[in-house]
Scaffold this motif. Structure first.
Motif, PDB file in Angstrom:
ATOM      1  N   ILE A 226       0.891  -1.153   0.000  1.00 36.71           N
ATOM      2  CA  ILE A 226       0.000   0.000   0.000  1.00 36.71           C
ATOM      3  C   ILE A 226       0.931   1.205   0.000  1.00 36.71           C
ATOM      4  CG2 ILE A 226      -1.614   1.369   1.383  1.00 36.71           C
ATOM      5  CD1 ILE A 226      -2.760  -1.232   2.490  1.00 36.71           C
ATOM      6  N   ARG A 227       0.741   2.105  -0.941  1.00 38.85           N
ATOM      7  CA  ARG A 227       1.669   3.231  -1.109  1.00 38.85           C
ATOM      8  C   ARG A 227       0.877   4.533  -1.085  1.00 38.85           C
ATOM      9  NH1 ARG A 227       6.590   3.858  -3.969  1.00 38.85           N
ATOM     10  NH2 ARG A 227       6.772   5.830  -5.092  1.00 38.85           N
ATOM     11  N   ASN A 228       1.166   5.392  -0.120  1.00 38.90           N
ATOM     12  CA  ASN A 228       0.529   6.719  -0.073  1.00 38.90           C
ATOM     13  C   ASN A 228       1.319   7.635   0.859  1.00 38.90           C
ATOM     14  OD1 ASN A 228      -0.541   6.405   2.674  1.00 38.90           O
ATOM     15  ND2 ASN A 228      -1.998   4.962   1.763  1.00 38.90           N
ATOM     16  N   CYS A 229       0.764   8.825   1.111  1.00 38.95           N
ATOM     17  CA  CYS A 229       1.491   9.828   1.896  1.00 38.95           C
ATOM     18  C   CYS A 229       0.899  10.018   3.292  1.00 38.95           C
ATOM     19  CB  CYS A 229       1.530  11.160   1.130  1.00 38.95           C
ATOM     20  SG  CYS A 229      -0.106  11.849   0.770  1.00 38.95           S
TER      21      CYS A 229
ATOM     22  N   VAL B 268       5.305   7.653   1.185  1.00 42.76           N
ATOM     23  CA  VAL B 268       6.026   8.563   0.284  1.00 42.76           C
ATOM     24  C   VAL B 268       5.606  10.001   0.601  1.00 42.76           C
ATOM     25  CG1 VAL B 268       6.256   6.834  -1.546  1.00 42.76           C
ATOM     26  CG2 VAL B 268       4.263   8.350  -1.540  1.00 42.76           C
ATOM     27  N   SER B 269       6.310  10.971   0.023  1.00 42.60           N
ATOM     28  CA  SER B 269       5.994  12.374   0.309  1.00 42.60           C
ATOM     29  C   SER B 269       4.660  12.772  -0.340  1.00 42.60           C
ATOM     30  CB  SER B 269       7.101  13.287  -0.210  1.00 42.60           C
ATOM     31  OG  SER B 269       7.056  13.334  -1.628  1.00 42.60           O
ATOM     32  N   VAL B 270       4.055  13.826   0.192  1.00 47.07           N
ATOM     33  CA  VAL B 270       2.803  14.343  -0.373  1.00 47.07           C
ATOM     34  C   VAL B 270       3.007  14.726  -1.840  1.00 47.07           C
ATOM     35  CG1 VAL B 270       1.068  16.186  -0.241  1.00 47.07           C
ATOM     36  CG2 VAL B 270       1.965  15.187   1.863  1.00 47.07           C
TER      37      VAL B 270
ATOM     38  N   GLU C 127       1.925  11.103  -8.625  1.00 48.46           N
ATOM     39  CA  GLU C 127       1.556   9.722  -9.019  1.00 48.46           C
ATOM     40  C   GLU C 127       0.058   9.614  -9.261  1.00 48.46           C
ATOM     41  OE1 GLU C 127       2.800   6.824  -6.146  1.00 48.46           O
ATOM     42  OE2 GLU C 127       4.924   7.344  -6.341  1.00 48.46           O
ATOM     43  N   ARG C 128      -0.735  10.135  -8.323  1.00 51.98           N
ATOM     44  CA  ARG C 128      -2.191  10.026  -8.455  1.00 51.98           C
ATOM     45  C   ARG C 128      -2.714  10.845  -9.632  1.00 51.98           C
ATOM     46  NH1 ARG C 128      -4.076   5.808  -7.480  1.00 51.98           N
ATOM     47  NH2 ARG C 128      -1.927   5.327  -7.888  1.00 51.98           N
ATOM     48  N   LYS C 129      -2.133  12.020  -9.856  1.00 46.99           N
ATOM     49  CA  LYS C 129      -2.554  12.846 -10.993  1.00 46.99           C
ATOM     50  C   LYS C 129      -2.304  12.129 -12.316  1.00 46.99           C
ATOM     51  CE  LYS C 129      -1.260  17.278 -10.808  1.00 46.99           C
ATOM     52  NZ  LYS C 129      -0.489  18.465 -10.353  1.00 46.99           N
ATOM     53  N   SER C 130      -1.177  11.428 -12.399  1.00 43.93           N
ATOM     54  CA  SER C 130      -0.857  10.721 -13.658  1.00 43.93           C
ATOM     55  C   SER C 130      -1.821   9.568 -13.910  1.00 43.93           C
ATOM     56  CB  SER C 130       0.584  10.210 -13.645  1.00 43.93           C
ATOM     57  OG  SER C 130       0.721   9.153 -12.713  1.00 43.93           O
TER      58      SER C 130
ATOM     59  N   ILE D 232      -7.554  12.896  -3.969  1.00 47.69           N
ATOM     60  CA  ILE D 232      -7.126  11.664  -3.275  1.00 47.69           C
ATOM     61  C   ILE D 232      -5.876  11.927  -2.441  1.00 47.69           C
ATOM     62  CG2 ILE D 232      -6.291   9.285  -3.591  1.00 47.69           C
ATOM     63  CD1 ILE D 232      -9.305   9.641  -4.188  1.00 47.69           C
ATOM     64  N   ALA D 233      -4.925  12.650  -3.014  1.00 47.25           N
ATOM     65  CA  ALA D 233      -3.714  12.997  -2.253  1.00 47.25           C
ATOM     66  C   ALA D 233      -4.071  13.839  -1.033  1.00 47.25           C
ATOM     67  CB  ALA D 233      -2.727  13.735  -3.148  1.00 47.25           C
ATOM     68  N   GLY D 234      -5.075  14.705  -1.181  1.00 52.54           N
ATOM     69  CA  GLY D 234      -5.538  15.529  -0.062  1.00 52.54           C
ATOM     70  C   GLY D 234      -6.094  14.694   1.081  1.00 52.54           C
ATOM     71  N   ILE D 235      -6.796  13.617   0.752  1.00 53.60           N
ATOM     72  CA  ILE D 235      -7.333  12.722   1.792  1.00 53.60           C
ATOM     73  C   ILE D 235      -6.178  12.104   2.589  1.00 53.60           C
ATOM     74  CG2 ILE D 235      -8.538  10.529   2.208  1.00 53.60           C
ATOM     75  CD1 ILE D 235     -10.391  11.262  -0.149  1.00 53.60           C
ATOM     76  N   TYR D 236      -5.159  11.597   1.864  1.00 48.41           N
ATOM     77  CA  TYR D 236      -4.055  10.926   2.568  1.00 48.41           C
ATOM     78  C   TYR D 236      -3.168  11.902   3.332  1.00 48.41           C
ATOM     79  CZ  TYR D 236      -5.409   6.466   0.651  1.00 48.41           C
ATOM     80  OH  TYR D 236      -6.104   5.328   0.374  1.00 48.41           O
ATOM     81  N   SER D 237      -2.996  13.134   2.808  1.00 48.61           N
ATOM     82  CA  SER D 237      -2.228  14.115   3.583  1.00 48.61           C
ATOM     83  C   SER D 237      -3.044  14.538   4.807  1.00 48.61           C
ATOM     84  CB  SER D 237      -1.820  15.316   2.726  1.00 48.61           C
ATOM     85  OG  SER D 237      -2.929  16.074   2.317  1.00 48.61           O
ATOM     86  N   GLY D 238      -4.383  14.506   4.676  1.00 46.95           N
ATOM     87  CA  GLY D 238      -5.258  14.740   5.834  1.00 46.95           C
ATOM     88  C   GLY D 238      -5.088  13.676   6.902  1.00 46.95           C
ATOM     89  N   ILE D 239      -4.962  12.417   6.468  1.00 46.84           N
ATOM     90  CA  ILE D 239      -4.715  11.321   7.427  1.00 46.84           C
ATOM     91  C   ILE D 239      -3.392  11.587   8.154  1.00 46.84           C
ATOM     92  CG2 ILE D 239      -4.211   8.853   7.678  1.00 46.84           C
ATOM     93  CD1 ILE D 239      -6.107   8.344   5.281  1.00 46.84           C
TER      94      ILE D 239
END
Length: 283
Positions: free
Chosen positions: A158-161, A222-224, A230-233, A243-250
């Motif tokens: 699982i890969r996120n920020c 990984v960094s925000v 990655e998600r934008k691509s 989606i990146a905003g949700i994980y940076s919120g976490i």
């Protein structure tokens, strides 16, 4: 008593309809959808209603006692007037109570905040409607992670920020159960509930998925900036940033909040592992 569910053919709508049918019988549940032919499988009366049309909602809410308003999927600025159409139609038709599916999260500080902000505006509109009301703030759904399980297996991670941040995941069937109780019970009138589960880290999520599915995946933080790109691509600019905003919120603790689920539902939320296993058994 007739209860209407808007956007009834969506995944959350379907979960709420199914819970209501068990509680009050299919004959007392009405589904309102933009495309009626997509909702015939629900086994309830279906009426046409587009959030953009006050006229359609005026017709759809005739004879309805209570309405469950599911938050729209448009961009933040579009949602507010769409929701107001439903609220206005409810007032004009003498609907007694409105329950709104809002979301948890912070109004400022990350790229998901504009969506949270628009939900808060609808919360205010519901409160000012003059109707009885109850508000649920949904936690992050567990299902998208489980729908992604084959990718996780392939990638081994699982890969996120989200880093070490904790997230209070909830499942759609659990929300369906809570909203049914909120619609029926008058003791919930005037209440706002955080409908979330237990707080877990991404590493704990990976461990629970491993336990339920008998696989071995790890969590890679990984960094925000990297994750956003990655998600934008993959998803395009708008959704990738959200989606990146949700994980940076976490990561920042926006989703590590106290649960009001038991106040709403009359029982504690199911454990994350139980929700994962339920999903696995149904798919």
């Amino acid at each position: 008593m007739k209860i209407a569910v808007t956007a009834a053919s969506g995944q959350l709508g379907t979960a709420i309809v199914n819970a209501l049918k068990k509680e009050i019988g299919a004959e007392n549940v009405v589904g309102i959808v933009r495309t009626p032919e997509k909702a015939q499988h629900l086994g309830i009366e279906i009426r046409k209603g587009d959030y953009n049309s006050l006229e359609e909602y005026n017709a759809a809410l005739k004879g309805i006692d209570k309405v469950l308003l599911i938050s729209g999927m448009g961009d933040p600025e579009t949602r507010i007037p769409q929701h107001r159409n439903v609220i206005e139609a409810a007032k004009q038709n003498g609907v007694k109570k409105i329950v709104y599916t809002s979301i948890v999260g912070i109004n400022e500080g990350n790229s998901f905040s504009p969506i949270v902000k628009s939900n808060r505006q609808t919360e205010e509109d519901v409160k000012k409607s003059g109707l009885d009301w109850a508000l649920g703030r949904n936690g992050i759904y567990i299902e998208p992670d489980l729908e992604y399980i084959e990718n996780y297996k392939k990638e081994g991670e699982i890969r996120n920020c989200a880093g070490e941040g904790k997230c209070t995941y909830i499942s759609r069937p659990e929300l369906g159960y809570a909203y049914t109780k909120m619609l029926i019970g008058e003791e919930h009138n005037g209440q706002t509930y955080n409908l979330v589960g237990e707080a877990i880290t991404q590493q704990e999520l990976a461990d629970l998925i491993n336990e339920a599915y008998g696989i071995e995946i790890t969590f890679n933080s990984v960094s925000v900036e990297e994750y956003t790109e990655e998600r934008k691509s993959v998803l395009g600019d708008f959704l990738g940033v959200v989606i990146a905003g949700i994980y940076s919120g976490i990561a920042s603790g926006a989703y590590d909040i106290v649960s009001d689920f038991e106040k709403a539902a009359g029982r504690p939320p199911k454990k994350t592992l139980e929700m994962i296993k339920e999903y696995r058994n149904q798919h």
